[in-house]
Motif scaffolding. Structure first.
Motif, short mmCIF file in Angstrom:
data_model
loop_
_atom_site.label_atom_id
_atom_site.label_comp_id
_atom_site.label_asym_id
_atom_site.label_seq_id
_atom_site.Cartn_x
_atom_site.Cartn_y
_atom_site.Cartn_z
N ILE A 7 6.78 4.10 0.86
CA ILE A 7 7.24 5.42 0.41
C ILE A 7 8.53 5.22 -0.39
CG2 ILE A 7 7.76 7.79 1.16
CD1 ILE A 7 6.47 7.12 3.85
N PRO A 8 8.44 4.58 -1.56
CA PRO A 8 9.67 4.25 -2.31
C PRO A 8 10.44 5.49 -2.74
CG PRO A 8 7.71 3.80 -3.64
CD PRO A 8 7.24 4.17 -2.27
N GLN A 9 11.75 5.33 -2.80
CA GLN A 9 12.70 6.33 -3.32
C GLN A 9 12.84 7.56 -2.43
OE1 GLN A 9 11.78 7.15 -7.42
NE2 GLN A 9 12.03 5.01 -8.03
N ILE A 10 12.32 7.50 -1.20
CA ILE A 10 12.54 8.60 -0.26
C ILE A 10 13.19 8.00 0.99
CG2 ILE A 10 11.46 10.32 1.24
CD1 ILE A 10 9.36 10.76 -0.91
N VAL A 54 0.85 -1.19 0.00
CA VAL A 54 0.00 0.00 0.00
C VAL A 54 0.89 1.24 0.00
CG1 VAL A 54 -1.66 1.31 1.38
CG2 VAL A 54 -1.91 -1.17 1.15
N ALA A 55 0.60 2.16 -0.91
CA ALA A 55 1.43 3.36 -1.08
C ALA A 55 1.01 4.49 -0.16
CB ALA A 55 1.34 3.85 -2.53
N TYR A 56 1.96 5.38 0.08
CA TYR A 56 1.74 6.61 0.84
C TYR A 56 0.48 7.30 0.30
CZ TYR A 56 2.50 11.27 2.74
OH TYR A 56 2.34 12.46 3.39
N GLY A 57 -0.33 7.81 1.22
CA GLY A 57 -1.56 8.49 0.84
C GLY A 57 -2.80 7.66 1.09
N ASP A 58 -2.64 6.34 1.24
CA ASP A 58 -3.78 5.49 1.55
C ASP A 58 -4.15 5.67 3.02
OD1 ASP A 58 -5.34 3.09 2.37
OD2 ASP A 58 -4.89 2.39 0.34
N PRO A 59 -5.44 5.89 3.32
CA PRO A 59 -5.86 6.14 4.71
C PRO A 59 -5.51 5.00 5.68
CG PRO A 59 -7.68 6.56 3.18
CD PRO A 59 -6.55 6.00 2.38
N VAL A 60 -5.37 3.77 5.20
CA VAL A 60 -5.05 2.65 6.11
C VAL A 60 -3.72 2.87 6.82
CG1 VAL A 60 -3.87 1.10 4.47
CG2 VAL A 60 -5.20 0.12 6.36
N LEU A 61 -2.82 3.62 6.19
CA LEU A 61 -1.51 3.88 6.79
C LEU A 61 -1.57 4.91 7.92
CD1 LEU A 61 0.74 3.98 3.58
CD2 LEU A 61 0.47 2.09 5.19
N ARG A 62 -2.69 5.59 8.04
CA ARG A 62 -2.83 6.64 9.04
C ARG A 62 -3.77 6.27 10.19
NH1 ARG A 62 1.30 9.74 9.42
NH2 ARG A 62 1.85 10.85 7.53
N LYS A 63 -4.29 5.04 10.14
CA LYS A 63 -5.21 4.59 11.20
C LYS A 63 -4.46 3.77 12.23
CE LYS A 63 -8.49 2.60 8.64
NZ LYS A 63 -9.67 2.03 8.10
N ARG A 64 -4.84 3.92 13.50
CA ARG A 64 -4.31 3.02 14.52
C ARG A 64 -4.94 1.66 14.28
NH1 ARG A 64 -4.86 0.75 19.55
NH2 ARG A 64 -2.98 0.85 20.83
N ILE A 105 3.97 9.89 -5.29
CA ILE A 105 3.76 8.50 -4.84
C ILE A 105 2.27 8.23 -4.71
CG2 ILE A 105 4.06 6.88 -2.92
CD1 ILE A 105 6.83 8.26 -2.44
N THR A 106 1.53 9.15 -4.09
CA THR A 106 0.09 8.99 -3.92
C THR A 106 -0.61 8.82 -5.26
OG1 THR A 106 0.16 10.29 -1.89
CG2 THR A 106 -1.98 10.07 -2.94
N LYS A 107 -0.12 9.53 -6.28
CA LYS A 107 -0.72 9.46 -7.63
C LYS A 107 -0.24 8.25 -8.43
CE LYS A 107 -0.86 14.47 -7.92
NZ LYS A 107 0.00 15.57 -8.33
N GLY A 108 0.74 7.52 -7.90
CA GLY A 108 1.27 6.37 -8.63
C GLY A 108 2.41 6.72 -9.56
N ASN A 109 2.92 7.94 -9.47
CA ASN A 109 4.03 8.37 -10.32
C ASN A 109 5.36 8.05 -9.64
OD1 ASN A 109 2.12 9.41 -12.04
ND2 ASN A 109 2.25 11.48 -11.21
N VAL A 110 5.63 6.77 -9.46
CA VAL A 110 6.86 6.34 -8.82
C VAL A 110 7.19 4.94 -9.32
CG1 VAL A 110 5.74 5.32 -6.79
CG2 VAL A 110 8.07 6.21 -6.59
N LYS A 111 8.47 4.65 -9.38
CA LYS A 111 8.89 3.31 -9.80
C LYS A 111 9.32 2.52 -8.57
CE LYS A 111 10.18 3.83 -14.60
NZ LYS A 111 8.81 4.04 -14.95
N ALA A 112 8.86 1.29 -8.48
CA ALA A 112 9.28 0.38 -7.41
C ALA A 112 9.52 -0.98 -8.04
CB ALA A 112 8.21 0.31 -6.33
#
Length: 191
Positions: free
Chosen positions: A107-110, A6-16, A175-182
């Motif tokens: 959070i690829p490439q950061i 799951v990439a940065y920006g997805d709400p699941v990453l911000r929930k306890r 990353i949120t928009k999918g403009n990243v290579k992994a």
């Protein structure tokens, strides 16, 4: 089964994440899938929210960090350091804070230098539902702290200064928009 990360920006990453009730899900199968997913992405830790599951579970394997290192450079905290943590709770964090450049599969490439306390005491369950209270230090403690943050809804970028966050804002948006290579499959938030 290998899950997309799951990439940065997805709400699941911000929930306890929620505690796992014993018997509510097959934690052995899920841990195997999480290890497979982590290895496929060349990671050393993976939390359930990173595969879209908001439950308090993460896996770690720091042993690859010692591979190929001369004996005197090997980190003793990583010897045999492959574990599953279920319903973990950090009880204490102590010692000098030390910096290390961290990255994250979500959070690829950061990467950024993050400061964390050098020792922790943690309570958790394994996949047989045995309870453990253990202490870790050095790199093992750091890996646990990073993954533990995921089940608390925190990311390593939260530790950055406002200026550093501003400098990577566009890259995070990409990353949120999918403009990243992994080198692994990712799941991007729906825009």
């Amino acid at each position: 089964m290998i899950y997309p990360i799951v990439a940065y920006g997805d709400p699941v990453l911000r929930k306890r994440a929620q505690d796992i009730e014993k018997g509510a899900l097959d934690v052995k199968k899920l841990s195997e899938d999480m290890f497979d997913t982590m290895y496929k992405a060349s990671g050393i830790g993976l939390a359930a929210p990173q595969i879209g599951k908001s439950v308090r579970m993460f896996v770690v394997d720091g042993t690859p960090l010692n591979e190929g290192e001369p004996e005197e450079d090997k980190d003793p905290s990583l010897e045999g350091f492959k574990k599953v943590f279920i319903n973990a709770e950090i009880l204490e964090e102590e010692g000098e804070e030390w910096g290390f450049e961290e990255g994250c599969l979500s959070i690829p490439q950061i990467r950024a230098e993050i400061y964390r306390p050098e020792q922790i005491k943690i309570r958790y369950f394994d996949t047989d539902w045995n309870e453990h209270v253990e202490e870790f230090d050095g790199m093992a403690a750091r890996i646990i702290q990073h993954e533990y943050d995921h089940i608390e809804g925190k990311l390593f970028t939260d530790y950055l200064s406002p200026l550093k966050r501003q400098l990577i804002k566009k890259r995070l948006a990409d990353i949120t928009k999918g403009n990243v290579k992994a080198d692994y499959k990712m799941k991007f938030p729906k825009n």
